[in-house]
Design a protein around this motif. Structure first.
Motif, PDB file in Angstrom:
ATOM      1  N   CYS A  11       0.870  -1.172   0.000  1.00  0.00           N
ATOM      2  CA  CYS A  11       0.000   0.000   0.000  1.00  0.00           C
ATOM      3  C   CYS A  11       0.906   1.221   0.000  1.00  0.00           C
ATOM      4  CB  CYS A  11      -0.959  -0.020   1.182  1.00  0.00           C
ATOM      5  SG  CYS A  11      -0.157   0.151   2.791  1.00  0.00           S
ATOM      6  N   SER A 175      -5.785   2.421   7.108  1.00  0.00           N
ATOM      7  CA  SER A 175      -5.077   2.935   5.934  1.00  0.00           C
ATOM      8  C   SER A 175      -3.562   2.980   6.108  1.00  0.00           C
ATOM      9  CB  SER A 175      -5.584   4.341   5.595  1.00  0.00           C
ATOM     10  OG  SER A 175      -5.275   5.257   6.631  1.00  0.00           O
ATOM     11  N   ALA A 177      -1.674   5.388   6.335  1.00  0.00           N
ATOM     12  CA  ALA A 177      -1.384   6.228   5.181  1.00  0.00           C
ATOM     13  C   ALA A 177      -0.028   6.916   5.264  1.00  0.00           C
ATOM     14  CB  ALA A 177      -2.478   7.286   5.029  1.00  0.00           C
ATOM     15  N   ARG A 580     -12.105   2.326   3.559  1.00  0.00           N
ATOM     16  CA  ARG A 580     -10.932   1.482   3.368  1.00  0.00           C
ATOM     17  C   ARG A 580     -11.171   0.057   3.865  1.00  0.00           C
ATOM     18  NH1 ARG A 580     -10.193   5.119   0.596  1.00  0.00           N
ATOM     19  NH2 ARG A 580      -8.440   6.553   0.485  1.00  0.00           N
ATOM     20  N   ASN A 581     -10.488  -0.878   3.205  1.00  0.00           N
ATOM     21  CA  ASN A 581     -10.484  -2.274   3.639  1.00  0.00           C
ATOM     22  C   ASN A 581      -9.053  -2.669   3.967  1.00  0.00           C
ATOM     23  OD1 ASN A 581     -12.554  -2.493   0.871  1.00  0.00           O
ATOM     24  ND2 ASN A 581     -13.355  -2.797   2.922  1.00  0.00           N
ATOM     25  N   LYS A 582      -8.866  -3.393   5.041  1.00  0.00           N
ATOM     26  CA  LYS A 582      -7.512  -3.837   5.384  1.00  0.00           C
ATOM     27  C   LYS A 582      -7.008  -4.877   4.384  1.00  0.00           C
ATOM     28  CE  LYS A 582      -9.324  -7.238   8.678  1.00  0.00           C
ATOM     29  NZ  LYS A 582      -9.369  -7.662  10.097  1.00  0.00           N
ATOM     30  N   PHE A 585      -5.957  -2.606  -1.364  1.00  0.00           N
ATOM     31  CA  PHE A 585      -5.473  -1.237  -1.536  1.00  0.00           C
ATOM     32  C   PHE A 585      -6.160  -0.678  -2.766  1.00  0.00           C
ATOM     33  CE2 PHE A 585      -2.151   1.830  -3.061  1.00  0.00           C
ATOM     34  CZ  PHE A 585      -2.280   2.723  -1.998  1.00  0.00           C
ATOM     35  N   HIS A 586      -7.155   0.184  -2.538  1.00  0.00           N
ATOM     36  CA  HIS A 586      -7.966   0.761  -3.614  1.00  0.00           C
ATOM     37  C   HIS A 586      -8.527  -0.358  -4.510  1.00  0.00           C
ATOM     38  CE1 HIS A 586      -7.107   4.772  -2.241  1.00  0.00           C
ATOM     39  NE2 HIS A 586      -5.822   4.501  -2.237  1.00  0.00           N
ATOM     40  N   GLU A 649     -18.117   1.040  -0.285  1.00  0.00           N
ATOM     41  CA  GLU A 649     -16.707   0.798  -0.597  1.00  0.00           C
ATOM     42  C   GLU A 649     -16.428   1.179  -2.045  1.00  0.00           C
ATOM     43  OE1 GLU A 649     -16.304  -3.103   2.351  1.00  0.00           O
ATOM     44  OE2 GLU A 649     -16.250  -3.333   0.180  1.00  0.00           O
TER      45      GLU A 649
END
Length: 701
Positions: A11, A175, A177, A580-582, A585-586, A649
């Motif tokens: 990610c 995320s 991020a 977001r999902n764990k 990634f997108h 999502e």
């Protein structure tokens, strides 16, 4: 079994990784306990990286289209032939129609990000993009520079811990991020500090917070202005810091007098009492971190929203102090993106440059094209036609708003070249598809957190999959064939340049694992802030000169129950997208079985009151609709969302289906979002949240 130190980049990345290799294959990934931030932690995507690296569906050889676009018929060709043909077609387009007729695109947060920007500048095209930009991160970076002269991040790894953290439109526990990693955030949250989440849904991060404020989407500026009002009115601001290190406080005080908590309650759905309590807690629990996310940026009032939130840090004295929001050390030398090689005449042709000065003009942090204008120019040719597009690690059919327009635009191109790990819906439409290297197959240097660069990691290529190549290598090879500026400096030469300020080589940094010098706080005491006044600009002199409001303002979302009452009667709920999902990634990793089993279907969240009103139950399939289109999701009924909000999502397609290209319409959140005006006046941000929607139950899945 050889074990190599690296960092995971499945990610945005930054987790220290130990990569085990056997017979030339990655067989195991585990967290590196010596990482100063992740300390051995990794998310499920990182741990399952071997399943991605060794996936049988990986692109392994350069491909040339052999049938019609989207028909999925290909011929394998060699690298030399592929690069020769692509460079020849690029050269023909730039000589015939000008370099601005060629656009360069990429995905978000990737190792090759700056190299793509360098390539665009060297080629002479002003039209590069990535799907975030005005919708993600660039507004926060730009506003930070305008206000404090640099970007800030939460001090989660210093000796002094925050006493209060506000997570505003941000879910870092999922995320992770930009190198601000979940484990560091989680450690800070568990050390007795006050924690507050401002979000329409109770995210995974919000569930761990002591206070959750379920705000009406796209009204965050109203809340921030009301909090400023409370802090100033009650004298809770840091009087010494404000007097010594800021400009425009008196103007801010007068400006925010009308933005009372009572006014904000009617706008934001948050009780005035809660607004007052939140402002008091943040201002008096010092040091404090205000951890903001892209939820603030995906609306038509992006600049003013981020400005209002940024000012909160300054008036409370939480800037660049231990345990607060800290300015960067910038330990690496800047990436040479060859900005000076883009001819002035070309920069004037950048799509969006005349209108969106903080996204596309010379004043922008990283001048780039306005995405709606770019994809429109592929079809309507206004103000000129975009004829070629090279995409590095991006999937715009899933990640850019108005997917049907994007589909039409990609089909109108004379040249589309996509570099990726897998065959995506976007790649299906390409003329050439090039196989990219996975993160275990690249050499790289990265400073984290992004933009501030307080520590640095190195990656070393430990495996090789068939003919897959690093994106930077591909760009370098095209640059040589096109005789571009800087083509004599390889990406590895650039890493050496970046590291020269540290005294480390790439090999030495890779062996060491990381470089993290002691952090220096209160850097402004020595040289001031890097703004025109050398102070924090509460009243922005730069924005005033550019013709934008110098003090933050609130604007009602253009599509809302307040501004669009007739539309609201048909679409009574407010939509947010991008949860977001764990596991993913997108739009990536949907074909990885070990991850897909954990999250097999696209989901939406709605409150029990909304479920009862619409006759929808937990586990039903439902259609979410806006005036722009529809998309199908599996329903999760939860108290962890505001009763009037629906969350969906994003990034969903179904690579396991034979008709995978057609399947991208089924559950695609960007069939619901808006790429049309009004945009944010400075950044051109389009609307991915705060849109009106409805929901209905499907009779079958």
């Amino acid at each position: 079994m050889p074990v190599v130190k690296s960092i995971c980049r499945v990610c945005h990345g930054g987790c220290g990784a130990l990569v085990s290799v056997e017979d030339g294959r990655v067989v195991k990934i585990k967290g590196d306990p010596q990482s100063p931030v992740s300390r051995g932690w990794m998310c499920v995507k990182g741990l399952k990286s071997p399943d991605i690296a060794n996936h049988p569906d990986r692109l392994k050889h350069p491909l040339k289209r052999a049938g019609r676009r989207g028909e999925n018929r290909w011929s394998e060709i060699g690298w030399t032939e592929a690069l020769d043909e692509i460079s020849n077609r690029i050269d023909d387009l730039r000589k015939t129609h000008g370099p601005e007729s060629i656009a360069i695109g990429q995905g978000t947060g990737r190792h090759h990000y700056m190299h793509v920007v360098r390539f665009a500048n060297a080629l002479g095209t002003p039209n590069w993009y990535e799907p975030g930009l005005a919708q993600c991160f660039i507004p926060r970076i730009t506003v930070s520079h305008l206000t404090y002269g640099g970007f800030v991040v939460g001090d989660y790894y210093g000796e002094v811990k925050p006493k209060c953290i506000i997570f505003w439109g941000h879910n870092p526990l999922v995320s992770s991020a930009d190198g601000e990693l979940a484990p560091a955030v989680k450690r800070a949250m568990t050390e007795g500090c006050a924690t507050i989440a401002i979000d329409p849904r109770r995210s995974e991060t919000a569930k761990r917070c002591k206070t959750w404020l379920a705000i009406r989407p796209a009204t965050d500026a109203a809340l921030a202005l009301a909090m400023i009002n409370v802090i100033i009115t009650e004298g809770l601001y840091d009087k010494e810091f404000v007097a010594t290190h800021t400009t425009g406080f008196d103007l801010l005080q007068a400006h925010t007098a009308r933005y009372t908590p009572e006014w904000a309650e009617g706008v934001t759905w948050i009780k005035a009492e809660a607004i007052v309590n939140t402002a008091r807690q943040y201002a008096t629990s010092k040091p404090a971190v205000l951890d903001w996310g892209l939820g603030l940026e995906q609306n038509a009032n992006s600049l003013q929203t981020v400005r209002a939130v940024a000012i909160l840090r300054a008036i409370t004295g939480n800037l660049d102090v231990p345990g607060g929001d800290i300015l960067g050390m910038n330990i690496l030398k800047g990436y040479p993106i060859l900005k000076d090689k883009l001819p002035p005449d070309s920069s004037k042709k950048r799509l969006g440059g005349e209108e969106f000065k903080l996204l596309s003009s010379w004043r922008a942090y990283m001048p780039s094209a306005h995405i709606p204008a770019l994809f429109s120019a592929m079809t309507d040719g206004v103000p000129y036609k975009i004829r070629g597009l090279l995409v590095f690690g991006g999937n715009p059919l899933l990640t850019v708003s108005n997917s049907r327009k994007v589909y039409e635009a990609l089909n109108a191109l004379e040249l589309l070249c996509v570099t990726d790990l897998f065959m995506t819906p976007t790649a299906r439409l390409a003329d050439y598809v090039l196989p990219a290297a996975f993160w275990t197959e690249i050499d790289h240097v990265q400073g984290f957190p992004l933009v501030v660069e307080n520590y640095a990691y190195a990656q070393t290529a430990v495996t090789q999959t068939a003919e897959c190549r690093q994106d930077e290598w591909i760009i370098d090879e095209l640059s040589k064939r096109l005789s571009l500026h800087g083509s004599d400096m390889s990406y590895k030469d650039i890493y050496a340049h970046q590291l020269s300020s540290t005294g480390l080589t790439h090999a030495a940094l890779a062996q060491k694992g990381y470089h993290m010098p002691p952090h220096k706080y209160r850097k402004y005491e020595e040289h001031g802030f890097r703004t025109p006044s050398k102070k924090v600009e509460l009243f922005s002199s730069v924005l005033k000169r550019m013709g934008y409001p110098p003090l933050p303002e609130y604007a009602e979302p253009p599509e809302s129950p307040v501004s669009s009452p007739e539309l609201s009667a048909e679409y009574p709920y407010v939509l947010i997208t991008g949860a977001r999902n764990k596991e993913f990634f997108h739009s990536e990793q949907r074909q990885v079985a070990s991850l897909r089993r954990l999250h097999p279907e696209p989901s939406c969240e709605l409150h029990p009151k909304a479920a009862a009103a619409t006759g929808i139950s937990e586990g039903d399939w439902a259609v979410v609709s806006t005036i722009r289109g529809e998309a199908k999701f599996k329903v999760h009924v939860t108290e962890d969302i505001h009763p009037q909000v629906i969350s969906v999502e994003h990034g969903w397609w179904f690579p396991e289906r034979d008709n995978e290209l057609e399947s991208l319409w089924e559950s695609n959140a960007n069939c619901l979002t808006a790429d049309t005006p009004p945009y944010d006046p400075a950044f051109g941000s389009y609307r991915l949240r705060g849109l009106l929607c409805n929901i209905r139950r499907l009779n079958h899945g």
